[in-house]
Design a protein around this motif. Sequence first.
Motif, PDB file in Angstrom:
ATOM      1  N   ASN A   1      -2.194  15.566 -12.434  1.00  0.00           N
ATOM      2  CA  ASN A   1      -1.345  14.973 -13.455  1.00  0.00           C
ATOM      3  C   ASN A   1      -1.787  13.545 -13.717  1.00  0.00           C
ATOM      4  OD1 ASN A   1       1.315  13.198 -13.881  1.00  0.00           O
ATOM      5  ND2 ASN A   1       1.631  15.179 -14.846  1.00  0.00           N
ATOM      6  N   SER A   2      -2.118  13.225 -14.964  1.00  0.00           N
ATOM      7  CA  SER A   2      -2.683  11.911 -15.282  1.00  0.00           C
ATOM      8  C   SER A   2      -1.789  10.738 -14.881  1.00  0.00           C
ATOM      9  CB  SER A   2      -3.027  11.823 -16.773  1.00  0.00           C
ATOM     10  OG  SER A   2      -4.107  12.674 -17.079  1.00  0.00           O
ATOM     11  N   PRO A   3      -0.475  10.752 -15.158  1.00  0.00           N
ATOM     12  CA  PRO A   3       0.363   9.619 -14.727  1.00  0.00           C
ATOM     13  C   PRO A   3       0.334   9.406 -13.220  1.00  0.00           C
ATOM     14  CG  PRO A   3       1.509  10.911 -16.379  1.00  0.00           C
ATOM     15  CD  PRO A   3       0.281  11.687 -16.019  1.00  0.00           C
ATOM     16  N   ALA A   4       0.296  10.489 -12.440  1.00  0.00           N
ATOM     17  CA  ALA A   4       0.236  10.358 -10.983  1.00  0.00           C
ATOM     18  C   ALA A   4      -1.096   9.743 -10.557  1.00  0.00           C
ATOM     19  CB  ALA A   4       0.426  11.721 -10.322  1.00  0.00           C
ATOM     20  N   VAL A   5      -2.196  10.173 -11.164  1.00  0.00           N
ATOM     21  CA  VAL A   5      -3.511   9.623 -10.835  1.00  0.00           C
ATOM     22  C   VAL A   5      -3.560   8.145 -11.207  1.00  0.00           C
ATOM     23  CG1 VAL A   5      -5.992   9.781 -11.249  1.00  0.00           C
ATOM     24  CG2 VAL A   5      -4.616  11.867 -11.134  1.00  0.00           C
ATOM     25  N   GLU A   6      -3.044   7.802 -12.371  1.00  0.00           N
ATOM     26  CA  GLU A   6      -3.034   6.407 -12.799  1.00  0.00           C
ATOM     27  C   GLU A   6      -2.204   5.545 -11.856  1.00  0.00           C
ATOM     28  OE1 GLU A   6      -1.896   6.083 -16.890  1.00  0.00           O
ATOM     29  OE2 GLU A   6      -3.479   7.440 -17.576  1.00  0.00           O
ATOM     30  N   PHE A   7      -1.096   6.079 -11.348  1.00  0.00           N
ATOM     31  CA  PHE A   7      -0.267   5.334 -10.402  1.00  0.00           C
ATOM     32  C   PHE A   7      -1.050   5.042  -9.127  1.00  0.00           C
ATOM     33  CE2 PHE A   7       2.709   5.063  -6.862  1.00  0.00           C
ATOM     34  CZ  PHE A   7       3.608   4.108  -7.322  1.00  0.00           C
ATOM     35  N   VAL A   8      -1.746   6.057  -8.601  1.00  0.00           N
ATOM     36  CA  VAL A   8      -2.543   5.868  -7.386  1.00  0.00           C
ATOM     37  C   VAL A   8      -3.636   4.833  -7.616  1.00  0.00           C
ATOM     38  CG1 VAL A   8      -4.126   6.985  -5.768  1.00  0.00           C
ATOM     39  CG2 VAL A   8      -2.049   8.173  -6.503  1.00  0.00           C
ATOM     40  N   VAL A   9      -4.349   4.942  -8.723  1.00  0.00           N
ATOM     41  CA  VAL A   9      -5.434   4.008  -9.027  1.00  0.00           C
ATOM     42  C   VAL A   9      -4.891   2.587  -9.167  1.00  0.00           C
ATOM     43  CG1 VAL A   9      -7.128   3.337 -10.782  1.00  0.00           C
ATOM     44  CG2 VAL A   9      -6.937   5.732 -10.066  1.00  0.00           C
ATOM     45  N   ASP A  10      -3.764   2.437  -9.841  1.00  0.00           N
ATOM     46  CA  ASP A  10      -3.160   1.117 -10.043  1.00  0.00           C
ATOM     47  C   ASP A  10      -2.819   0.455  -8.712  1.00  0.00           C
ATOM     48  OD1 ASP A  10      -1.840  -0.963 -11.749  1.00  0.00           O
ATOM     49  OD2 ASP A  10      -0.057  -0.229 -10.710  1.00  0.00           O
ATOM     50  N   LYS A  11      -2.212   1.209  -7.800  1.00  0.00           N
ATOM     51  CA  LYS A  11      -1.812   0.629  -6.509  1.00  0.00           C
ATOM     52  C   LYS A  11      -3.020   0.403  -5.607  1.00  0.00           C
ATOM     53  CE  LYS A  11       2.235   0.769  -8.139  1.00  0.00           C
ATOM     54  NZ  LYS A  11       2.679  -0.427  -8.900  1.00  0.00           N
ATOM     55  N   LEU A  12      -4.014   1.276  -5.704  1.00  0.00           N
ATOM     56  CA  LEU A  12      -5.232   1.060  -4.937  1.00  0.00           C
ATOM     57  C   LEU A  12      -5.950  -0.201  -5.406  1.00  0.00           C
ATOM     58  CD1 LEU A  12      -7.245   1.973  -2.811  1.00  0.00           C
ATOM     59  CD2 LEU A  12      -8.214   3.558  -4.486  1.00  0.00           C
ATOM     60  N   ASN A  13      -5.901  -0.468  -6.696  1.00  0.00           N
ATOM     61  CA  ASN A  13      -6.514  -1.688  -7.225  1.00  0.00           C
ATOM     62  C   ASN A  13      -5.855  -2.940  -6.663  1.00  0.00           C
ATOM     63  OD1 ASN A  13      -8.531  -0.489  -8.743  1.00  0.00           O
ATOM     64  ND2 ASN A  13      -7.319  -0.421 -10.624  1.00  0.00           N
ATOM     65  N   VAL A  14      -4.568  -2.865  -6.367  1.00  0.00           N
ATOM     66  CA  VAL A  14      -3.891  -3.997  -5.717  1.00  0.00           C
ATOM     67  C   VAL A  14      -4.528  -4.255  -4.355  1.00  0.00           C
ATOM     68  CG1 VAL A  14      -1.696  -4.866  -4.816  1.00  0.00           C
ATOM     69  CG2 VAL A  14      -1.730  -3.545  -6.938  1.00  0.00           C
ATOM     70  N   ALA A  15      -4.797  -3.181  -3.623  1.00  0.00           N
ATOM     71  CA  ALA A  15      -5.405  -3.319  -2.302  1.00  0.00           C
ATOM     72  C   ALA A  15      -6.858  -3.786  -2.388  1.00  0.00           C
ATOM     73  CB  ALA A  15      -5.329  -1.989  -1.551  1.00  0.00           C
ATOM     74  N   LEU A  16      -7.528  -3.490  -3.489  1.00  0.00           N
ATOM     75  CA  LEU A  16      -8.933  -3.863  -3.661  1.00  0.00           C
ATOM     76  C   LEU A  16      -9.113  -5.260  -4.258  1.00  0.00           C
ATOM     77  CD1 LEU A  16     -10.297  -0.497  -5.093  1.00  0.00           C
ATOM     78  CD2 LEU A  16     -10.901  -1.476  -2.870  1.00  0.00           C
ATOM     79  N   LYS A  17      -8.032  -5.902  -4.632  1.00  0.00           N
ATOM     80  CA  LYS A  17      -8.107  -7.169  -5.365  1.00  0.00           C
ATOM     81  C   LYS A  17      -8.905  -8.230  -4.617  1.00  0.00           C
ATOM     82  CE  LYS A  17      -5.209 -10.519  -7.793  1.00  0.00           C
ATOM     83  NZ  LYS A  17      -3.815 -10.918  -8.124  1.00  0.00           N
ATOM     84  N   ASP A  18      -8.724  -8.327  -3.296  1.00  0.00           N
ATOM     85  CA  ASP A  18      -9.430  -9.356  -2.515  1.00  0.00           C
ATOM     86  C   ASP A  18     -10.936  -9.136  -2.492  1.00  0.00           C
ATOM     87  OD1 ASP A  18      -7.045 -10.590  -1.967  1.00  0.00           O
ATOM     88  OD2 ASP A  18      -6.794  -9.692   0.023  1.00  0.00           O
ATOM     89  N   GLN A  19     -11.376  -7.918  -2.806  1.00  0.00           N
ATOM     90  CA  GLN A  19     -12.806  -7.639  -2.834  1.00  0.00           C
ATOM     91  C   GLN A  19     -13.428  -7.913  -4.196  1.00  0.00           C
ATOM     92  OE1 GLN A  19     -14.187  -4.029  -0.901  1.00  0.00           O
ATOM     93  NE2 GLN A  19     -12.199  -3.724   0.100  1.00  0.00           N
ATOM     94  N   GLY A  20     -12.602  -8.260  -5.154  1.00  0.00           N
ATOM     95  CA  GLY A  20     -13.109  -8.545  -6.486  1.00  0.00           C
ATOM     96  C   GLY A  20     -13.623  -7.317  -7.214  1.00  0.00           C
ATOM     97  N   THR A  21     -13.073  -6.157  -6.873  1.00  0.00           N
ATOM     98  CA  THR A  21     -13.493  -4.928  -7.527  1.00  0.00           C
ATOM     99  C   THR A  21     -12.261  -4.099  -7.865  1.00  0.00           C
ATOM    100  OG1 THR A  21     -14.986  -3.013  -7.383  1.00  0.00           O
ATOM    101  CG2 THR A  21     -13.742  -3.584  -5.401  1.00  0.00           C
ATOM    102  N   SER A  22     -12.434  -3.127  -8.735  1.00  0.00           N
ATOM    103  CA  SER A  22     -11.313  -2.273  -9.124  1.00  0.00           C
ATOM    104  C   SER A  22     -11.854  -0.995  -9.755  1.00  0.00           C
ATOM    105  CB  SER A  22     -10.384  -2.986 -10.112  1.00  0.00           C
ATOM    106  OG  SER A  22     -11.071  -3.282 -11.320  1.00  0.00           O
ATOM    107  N   LEU A  23     -10.963  -0.040  -9.926  1.00  0.00           N
ATOM    108  CA  LEU A  23     -11.291   1.204 -10.618  1.00  0.00           C
ATOM    109  C   LEU A  23     -10.657   1.180 -11.993  1.00  0.00           C
ATOM    110  CD1 LEU A  23     -10.682   3.846  -7.799  1.00  0.00           C
ATOM    111  CD2 LEU A  23     -12.896   3.072  -8.662  1.00  0.00           C
ATOM    112  N   ASP A  24     -11.373   1.695 -12.960  1.00  0.00           N
ATOM    113  CA  ASP A  24     -10.863   1.772 -14.324  1.00  0.00           C
ATOM    114  C   ASP A  24     -10.754   3.242 -14.701  1.00  0.00           C
ATOM    115  OD1 ASP A  24     -10.049   1.259 -16.873  1.00  0.00           O
ATOM    116  OD2 ASP A  24     -12.030   0.717 -17.637  1.00  0.00           O
ATOM    117  N   TRP A  25      -9.521   3.788 -14.636  1.00  0.00           N
ATOM    118  CA  TRP A  25      -9.328   5.204 -14.949  1.00  0.00           C
ATOM    119  C   TRP A  25      -8.041   5.384 -15.734  1.00  0.00           C
ATOM    120  CZ3 TRP A  25      -6.138   9.368 -14.758  1.00  0.00           C
ATOM    121  CH2 TRP A  25      -6.721  10.635 -14.925  1.00  0.00           C
TER     122      TRP A  25
END
Length: 310
Positions: free
Chosen positions: A145-169
């Motif tokens: 389900n796209s909204p569920a995937v987007e939610f996971v990606v959004d929160k994972l990007n919070v955890a990745l913020k200190d690395q200066g990287t992110s996912l765009d999906w």
Amino acid sequence: MLKTSKGLKRATVISVPNPWNMDLLAKAVEKLEFKELSNVQEESWGFTRPDHTDTWPVLPRCNNVYILTLRHDRRVLNKSRLSREWNQAIAEKEKQENRRLNKDERETLRDEQKKKLYPKTAPNENTYQAIYDADRRILVVTESNSPAVEFVVDKLNVALKDQGTSLDWKGNLVEAVLEDTLTAWVYKPENQPKEYNFEVGSNMRLENESCKAALSNQNADSEEVRVHLHNQKHVGQVQLIWKEQVELVLSSKRIISQMNFKAFCSEKIKEIQEGDSHESLRTYQQATFMVFYSAFLELWDAVSNIPTEI
């Protein structure tokens, strides 16, 4: 380790452009560990252990594969009840002060009524999982389900913020690259190339810009399927059987759902159950996870090799 003991059921695979520093990510997800909702909160999210015990850390690892488990609790208030209590609060305050409240004052009262209702409303609890394969540099979100995937990606990007990287999906930006191929397979299943080890099943969704048709228990050569195809509908998703054992539903966007690896993995799971690994819960869970994940990777390689042009 996985939410279900039967292996992966759904999968959205996302390429990871830059490798992640897993030590930094482990520290980040620990800081973002899930906390229970307080009486004045509408929602809470955070990373958690896969089995909600001390068996595994918040970011467990098997070989070079990591599992992220994300929990999201959210209170969904009854709209009718909220509206009634909000309007009553407005009427009482306007009568008390003998004046009409402005928009900001009315919204403030609404927020106050929401907070009063929070302790009386049990939250909806949702748990999502994602698998990061550091060798392949892919993230397998176990959702279709796209909204569920987007939610996971959004929160994972919070955890990745200190690395200066992110996912765009974003689900609406994923192209239906298999649309022509899957439509051709349904149109002429007898001409389907055997080297991909797929057979067309009997469930499918046919669609065009104006409408969708979900068909169950319909062979590809049935009259109803033919009518839809002749009306310029294409395959949005279709049931496939891989290697005569694994049932799945594949979308034209290469998103997989309804996977069933039970028959495909039964012998290896049986070997684990009869071996020494069952003596330790952690060892057993790790071994069964790797059986299912290895089977998924084999399937994913087959899906990835399905040509986008016919």
